[in-house]
Write an enzyme that holds these catalytic residues in place. Structure first.
Site, PDB file in Angstrom:
ATOM      1  N   THR A  59      30.884  40.771  48.978  1.00 11.35           N
ATOM      2  CA  THR A  59      29.590  40.701  48.292  1.00 11.35           C
ATOM      3  C   THR A  59      28.816  39.475  48.766  1.00 11.35           C
ATOM      4  O   THR A  59      27.608  39.538  49.031  1.00 11.35           O
ATOM      5  CB  THR A  59      29.806  40.658  46.762  1.00 11.35           C
ATOM      6  OG1 THR A  59      30.469  41.863  46.374  1.00 11.35           O
ATOM      7  CG2 THR A  59      28.493  40.533  46.011  1.00 11.35           C
ATOM      8  N   ASN A 100      32.112  54.175  49.702  1.00 12.15           N
ATOM      9  CA  ASN A 100      33.289  53.845  48.888  1.00 12.15           C
ATOM     10  C   ASN A 100      33.627  54.921  47.861  1.00 12.15           C
ATOM     11  O   ASN A 100      34.770  55.037  47.435  1.00 12.15           O
ATOM     12  CB  ASN A 100      33.082  52.507  48.173  1.00 12.15           C
ATOM     13  CG  ASN A 100      31.731  52.389  47.521  1.00 12.15           C
ATOM     14  OD1 ASN A 100      30.696  52.440  48.188  1.00 12.15           O
ATOM     15  ND2 ASN A 100      31.714  52.251  46.210  1.00 12.15           N
ATOM     16  N   GLN A 152      34.783  49.484  53.646  1.00 16.92           N
ATOM     17  CA  GLN A 152      35.747  50.589  53.504  1.00 16.92           C
ATOM     18  C   GLN A 152      36.226  51.113  54.860  1.00 16.92           C
ATOM     19  O   GLN A 152      37.055  52.013  54.917  1.00 16.92           O
ATOM     20  CB  GLN A 152      35.139  51.739  52.684  1.00 16.92           C
ATOM     21  CG  GLN A 152      34.805  51.374  51.247  1.00 16.92           C
ATOM     22  CD  GLN A 152      36.041  51.133  50.366  1.00 16.92           C
ATOM     23  OE1 GLN A 152      37.171  51.428  50.749  1.00 16.92           O
ATOM     24  NE2 GLN A 152      35.818  50.568  49.192  1.00 16.92           N
ATOM     25  N   SER A 165      36.113  42.849  53.808  1.00 23.24           N
ATOM     26  CA  SER A 165      36.730  42.276  52.617  1.00 23.24           C
ATOM     27  C   SER A 165      38.245  42.354  52.738  1.00 23.24           C
ATOM     28  O   SER A 165      38.781  43.354  53.230  1.00 23.24           O
ATOM     29  CB  SER A 165      36.268  43.076  51.389  1.00 23.24           C
ATOM     30  OG  SER A 165      36.779  42.509  50.209  1.00 23.24           O
ATOM     31  N   HIS A 214      40.573  42.413  50.200  1.00 22.50           N
ATOM     32  CA  HIS A 214      41.372  43.152  49.212  1.00 22.50           C
ATOM     33  C   HIS A 214      41.324  44.665  49.379  1.00 22.50           C
ATOM     34  O   HIS A 214      42.014  45.389  48.670  1.00 22.50           O
ATOM     35  CB  HIS A 214      41.030  42.720  47.775  1.00 22.50           C
ATOM     36  CG  HIS A 214      39.698  43.156  47.262  1.00 22.50           C
ATOM     37  ND1 HIS A 214      39.566  44.022  46.218  1.00 22.50           N
ATOM     38  CD2 HIS A 214      38.453  42.818  47.616  1.00 22.50           C
ATOM     39  CE1 HIS A 214      38.280  44.203  45.953  1.00 22.50           C
ATOM     40  NE2 HIS A 214      37.584  43.477  46.794  1.00 22.50           N
ATOM     41  N   THR A 257      34.720  23.894  50.931  1.00 25.93           N
ATOM     42  CA  THR A 257      36.073  23.784  51.471  1.00 25.93           C
ATOM     43  C   THR A 257      36.707  25.166  51.537  1.00 25.93           C
ATOM     44  O   THR A 257      36.686  25.916  50.565  1.00 25.93           O
ATOM     45  CB  THR A 257      36.922  22.843  50.587  1.00 25.93           C
ATOM     46  OG1 THR A 257      36.277  21.573  50.577  1.00 25.93           O
ATOM     47  CG2 THR A 257      38.342  22.694  51.116  1.00 25.93           C
ATOM     48  N   CYS A 259      33.592  49.544  42.257  1.00 30.06           N
ATOM     49  CA  CYS A 259      33.519  48.226  41.638  1.00 30.06           C
ATOM     50  C   CYS A 259      33.094  48.317  40.187  1.00 30.06           C
ATOM     51  O   CYS A 259      32.996  47.304  39.516  1.00 30.06           O
ATOM     52  CB  CYS A 259      32.603  47.317  42.436  1.00 30.06           C
ATOM     53  SG  CYS A 259      33.340  46.944  44.020  1.00 30.06           S
TER      54      CYS A 259
END
Ligand code: PLP
Length: 392
Positions: A73, A152, A180, A200, A202, A238, A325
């Site tokens: 995102t 998705n 995806q 992404s 995950h 960081t 989501c």
């Protein structure tokens, strides 16, 4: 006997791969700041740079093109909001089925947004996109085109090669939401036309909370967070070294862990099972288009998704309704709406998405559970119809 938990919601988030877990735990045990020049810092820096190579390899990118972010995102917002600002763009063109992250970023970029319709198969209407780009050429509007590689919800693969041919040959910018598609389709970022892509961790068995923007050097000015110059000035803050290392480990392991032929075979078996259970009442969304193979988005006439999901959930079976989501929020799907699906049918949409650890037993458990849920629902409907007839 307690039922076995069955997880068939990989498009929402894939289970953590063992390799990613090991890297995560390992790097969490390290101390320091990757920007420090001492030994502690250098150890962390090495882990980040290894991960950069691993993610670049999976995406077909050069290592210098990988900018780690806090999520896809964020990467999407950097590309769209940062891109519009940096390149002084006049408008954004998006596909009507884009993920909320893309639509929200486009709507907050401060320029007009043109939405290109989907056809009934879930594919972006190429002719309409062509006309929008043509209109931009005529009016001299500098444009960012934001299109997803794979939807998705439906798993429909968008005609990227044709879109690339159209936008790549123009002065406009092309951003691809490849969340995806990573690991499932060859992205070949370095050699293809997109200026920017978002991915992404995950969705490929890495941890949530880390993503990447793939960016060609001519588009490096698209930034959101200048900060302390991390990621060669392209994303301050960081670096989350443990999350990044785990993303890298997942990227490296994914190709071995995700057997596309096996997963596609399971998904086809699931679809055949649904056809046997629901017959003519079954609609599989996007079935007429090219699909990614792991995703089955469907509805059975008369069965609402909330009822079905609740019934399945009570059996320990996790699937999704509507957008990935917004699992848990049962609302109409803008993707199905854009495909012209009847709202009553769309209200019954369920998405089953398989992945690296899905098994024959998962598919059987889902089919058994779904048959039970549908059977109960039809029996209830039958009783209600009878009561209405007797009462009449
Ligand atoms: N784009 C697509 C197509 C997605 O499926 C998702 C997540 O579901 C995202 C973007 C957002 O990814 P992230 O959760 O990393 O922010």
């Amino acid at each position: 006997m307690a039922r076995r938990a069955v997880y068939l919601d990989h498009n929402a988030s894939a289970p953590l791969l063992p390799e990613a877990r090991a890297a995560l735990v390992d790097v969490l045990g390290l101390t320091g700041n990757p920007s420090s020049v001492h030994n502690h810092g250098r150890l962390l820096r090495n882990r980040i740079e290894t991960a950069r190579d691993q993610v670049a390899a999976l995406a077909g990118a050069e290592r210098s093109q990988v900018v780690f972010t806090g999520s896809a995102t964020e990467a999407i917002t950097q590309a769209i909001v940062g891109g519009v600002r940096a390149f002084r763009l006049d408008q954004v063109i998006v596909g009507a089925g884009e993920h909320a992250a893309v639509r929200a970023a486009a709507n907050s970029a401060g320029v007009p947004v043109v939405s290109v319709a989907l056809d009934g198969r879930g594919v972006v209407q190429i002719d309409e996109l062509f006309l929008s780009i043509d209109a931009a050429n005529t009016s001299g509007s500098q444009t960012l085109v934001a299109i997803q590689a794979v939807n998705n919800e439906t798993g429909v693969v968008q005609p990227l090669a044709r879109i690339e041919a159209m936008v790549g040959a123009s002065p406009h910018y092309l951003f691809v939401d490849a969340v995806q598609a990573l690991g499932k389709l060859p992205l070949e970022f370095a050699s293809r036309a997109p200026d920017m892509m978002a991915v992404s961790a995950h969705k490929i068995g890495g941890p949530a909370g880390v993503g990447a923007l793939l960016v060609k050097s001519h588009a490096d000015a698209a930034k959101l967070i200048p900060g302390g110059g991390q990621e060669t000035g392209r994303r301050g803050g960081t670096e989350a070294a443990a999350l990044i290392a785990a993303f890298g480990a997942a990227a490296e392991a994914f190709s071995q862990r995700y057997d596309a032929a096996r997963v596609n075979g399971l998904a086809r078996r699931l679809e055949e099972g649904l056809e046997a259970i629901a017959g003519a009442d079954l609609t599989i969304f996007g079935a007429m288009a090219e699909r990614i193979g792991n995703t089955v988005d469907f509805a059975v006439q008369g069965l609402g998704s909330a009822v079905a999901m609740m019934g399945l959930d009570l059996m320990g079976i996790s699937v999704s309704s509507g957008s990935a989501c917004s699992s848990g929020k049962v609302g109409p799907s803008h993707v199905l709406e854009a495909m012209g699906v009847d709202p009553d049918l769309a209200a019954g949409a369920l998405r089953v998405s398989l992945g690296w650890n899905s098994s024959e037993d998962d598919v059987s458990a889902f089919l058994d559970g779904f048959e039970e849920v549908l059977g109960r629902h039809r029996a209830r409907q039958g009783r209600a119809a009878l009561a209405a007839a007797v009462g009449a």
